[in-house]
Design a protein around this motif. Structure first.
Motif, PDB file in Angstrom:
ATOM      1  N   ARG A  71     -63.525  17.213   1.331  1.00 13.53           N
ATOM      2  CA  ARG A  71     -62.841  18.453   1.715  1.00 13.53           C
ATOM      3  C   ARG A  71     -63.903  19.497   2.057  1.00 13.53           C
ATOM      4  N   TYR A  72     -64.113  19.701   3.341  1.00 11.23           N
ATOM      5  CA  TYR A  72     -65.151  20.606   3.813  1.00 11.23           C
ATOM      6  C   TYR A  72     -64.524  21.862   4.404  1.00 11.23           C
ATOM      7  N   VAL A  73     -64.958  23.031   3.916  1.00  8.44           N
ATOM      8  CA  VAL A  73     -64.476  24.306   4.424  1.00  8.44           C
ATOM      9  C   VAL A  73     -65.671  25.141   4.877  1.00  8.44           C
ATOM     10  N   ALA A  74     -65.603  25.649   6.111  1.00 11.08           N
ATOM     11  CA  ALA A  74     -66.665  26.461   6.693  1.00 11.08           C
ATOM     12  C   ALA A  74     -66.204  27.909   6.797  1.00 11.08           C
ATOM     13  N   LEU A  75     -67.050  28.839   6.345  1.00  8.20           N
ATOM     14  CA  LEU A  75     -66.748  30.260   6.374  1.00  8.20           C
ATOM     15  C   LEU A  75     -67.817  30.985   7.185  1.00  8.20           C
ATOM     16  N   GLY A  76     -67.435  32.141   7.774  1.00 12.46           N
ATOM     17  CA  GLY A  76     -68.446  32.931   8.452  1.00 12.46           C
ATOM     18  C   GLY A  76     -67.952  33.664   9.681  1.00 12.46           C
ATOM     19  N   ASP A  77     -68.876  33.808  10.636  1.00 13.38           N
ATOM     20  CA  ASP A  77     -68.612  34.556  11.864  1.00 13.38           C
ATOM     21  C   ASP A  77     -68.791  33.642  13.075  1.00 13.38           C
ATOM     22  N   SER A  78     -69.239  34.205  14.211  1.00  9.04           N
ATOM     23  CA  SER A  78     -69.360  33.418  15.446  1.00  9.04           C
ATOM     24  C   SER A  78     -70.304  32.245  15.308  1.00  9.04           C
ATOM     25  N   PRO A 104     -59.529  23.891  19.255  1.00  8.65           N
ATOM     26  CA  PRO A 104     -59.015  25.219  18.920  1.00  8.65           C
ATOM     27  C   PRO A 104     -60.045  26.309  19.226  1.00  8.65           C
ATOM     28  N   ASN A 105     -59.573  27.426  19.767  1.00 12.12           N
ATOM     29  CA  ASN A 105     -60.415  28.549  20.187  1.00 12.12           C
ATOM     30  C   ASN A 105     -61.378  28.172  21.317  1.00 12.12           C
ATOM     31  N   ILE A 123     -64.575  33.594  11.982  1.00 14.20           N
ATOM     32  CA  ILE A 123     -64.093  34.371  13.127  1.00 14.20           C
ATOM     33  C   ILE A 123     -65.234  35.233  13.644  1.00 14.20           C
ATOM     34  N   ARG A 124     -65.455  35.160  14.924  1.00 14.35           N
ATOM     35  CA  ARG A 124     -66.540  35.901  15.569  1.00 14.35           C
ATOM     36  C   ARG A 124     -66.452  37.402  15.283  1.00 14.35           C
ATOM     37  N   ASP A 132     -61.576  40.790  17.544  1.00 13.19           N
ATOM     38  CA  ASP A 132     -60.252  41.414  17.487  1.00 13.19           C
ATOM     39  C   ASP A 132     -59.222  40.508  18.154  1.00 13.19           C
ATOM     40  N   GLY A 133     -58.178  40.179  17.423  1.00 14.58           N
ATOM     41  CA  GLY A 133     -57.130  39.321  17.966  1.00 14.58           C
ATOM     42  C   GLY A 133     -57.407  37.840  17.868  1.00 14.58           C
ATOM     43  N   VAL A 134     -58.588  37.459  17.358  1.00 15.81           N
ATOM     44  CA  VAL A 134     -58.948  36.045  17.207  1.00 15.81           C
ATOM     45  C   VAL A 134     -58.561  35.580  15.810  1.00 15.81           C
ATOM     46  N   THR A 135     -58.038  34.372  15.718  1.00 14.96           N
ATOM     47  CA  THR A 135     -57.683  33.800  14.427  1.00 14.96           C
ATOM     48  C   THR A 135     -58.559  32.582  14.145  1.00 14.96           C
ATOM     49  N   ALA A 136     -58.608  32.184  12.893  1.00 16.81           N
ATOM     50  CA  ALA A 136     -59.404  31.022  12.500  1.00 16.81           C
ATOM     51  C   ALA A 136     -58.949  29.790  13.264  1.00 16.81           C
TER      52      ALA A 136
END
Length: 258
Positions: free
Chosen positions: A10-17, A30-31, A58-59, A245-249
């Motif tokens: 179970r791998y979960v990645a967090l952060g920005d762009s 996706p995205n 999310i960026r 803004d307006g971007v989702t995971a």
């Protein structure tokens, strides 16, 4: 005797762009992005029949919103592997309290580590050679020392971006010189897997021909970059808007990756 490769489920990645995958386009995903985290997940999935992967990044997100919006959601997914890189967008603000920034990061890493998951964090990249971003070198160096302390305190592993000299080649970066290119993301996936002690089957794309280095070509490229990236980027700062803004995971829930 060689140690056995770790297996994650179970791998979960967090952060920005950086973690969302900006700079590595793929319209089938996706995205519209692939990125190093997807590539890592693809390799890990080959070792686990029940593998699930979520990417909450999310960026444009600052460290505070990453913690506020992504941390609890990640913990609820009960991961056994978590990657998180945050703070890069904070560096580019006119003023920054690095001690307060990393204190918040410390608390978040502690919560992630307390779940028993393997946690990976990053040092910031050494952009000292870059024309504009090189001015952030001092901030990055202080941040890195504090993040190393945080990692030591909580038993997190460090992906030492600061020491990756291969990124001094502009072909490892996208046109905006801020996000990694496809080869840059491929290389980062390899670096992450090496940090985890996992063998991989990733083949790097060719970097293509050398970039023109004569003075006229450099000046033309710099002017184009200033016009198409730097000025709009400064404009967003002035208006208080974000590229996210307006971007989702792109992968808010654990799911198989193909």
């Amino acid at each position: 005797m060689m140690s056995q490769e770790p297996v994650f489920h179970r791998y979960v990645a967090l952060g920005d762009s950086f973690t969302e995958g900006v700079g590595d386009p793929d319209p089938t995903r996706p995205n519209g992005l692939r990125g190093w985290a997807d590539r890592v997940a693809e390799e890990l999935a080959q070792r686990s029949a029940d593998f699930g992967y979520a990417n909450l990044a999310i960026r444009g997100r600052l460290l505070g919103p990453i913690v506020d919006e992504q941390l609890d959601a990640a913990i609820a997914l009960e991961p056994d592997l978590v990657t998180i890189y945050a703070g890069g967008n904070d560096f580019m603000r006119p003023k920054i309290d690095i001690d307060a920034l990393v204190a918040r990061y410390d608390e978040a890493i502690g919560k992630l580590a307390a779940t028993g998951a393997t946690v990976l964090v990053w040092t910031a990249y050494d952009a000292g050679w870059a024309t504009v971003f090189g001015k952030l070198r001092g901030r990055s160096a202080i941040y890195n020392e504090l993040v190393r302390e945080v990692a030591d305190r909580h038993g997190a592993r460090v992906v030492d971006f600061w020491r990756f000299d291969e990124y001094q080649d502009l072909r490892m970066w996208d046109w905006d010189r801020l996000h990694m290119s496809t080869p840059g993301h491929q290389n980062m996936a390899i670096r992450v897997l090496e940090t985890l002690g996992v063998e991989h089957h990733i083949v790097m794309d060719s970097l293509g021909p050398d970039l023109l280095t004569d003075k006229a070509s450099r000046r033309s490229a710099d002017l184009k970059w200033t016009r198409e990236f730097l000025i709009p980027w400064i404009g967003r700062r002035v208006r208080g808007t974000s590229s996210g803004d307006g971007v989702t995971a792109k992968r808010p829930a654990l799911a198989p990756i193909r």
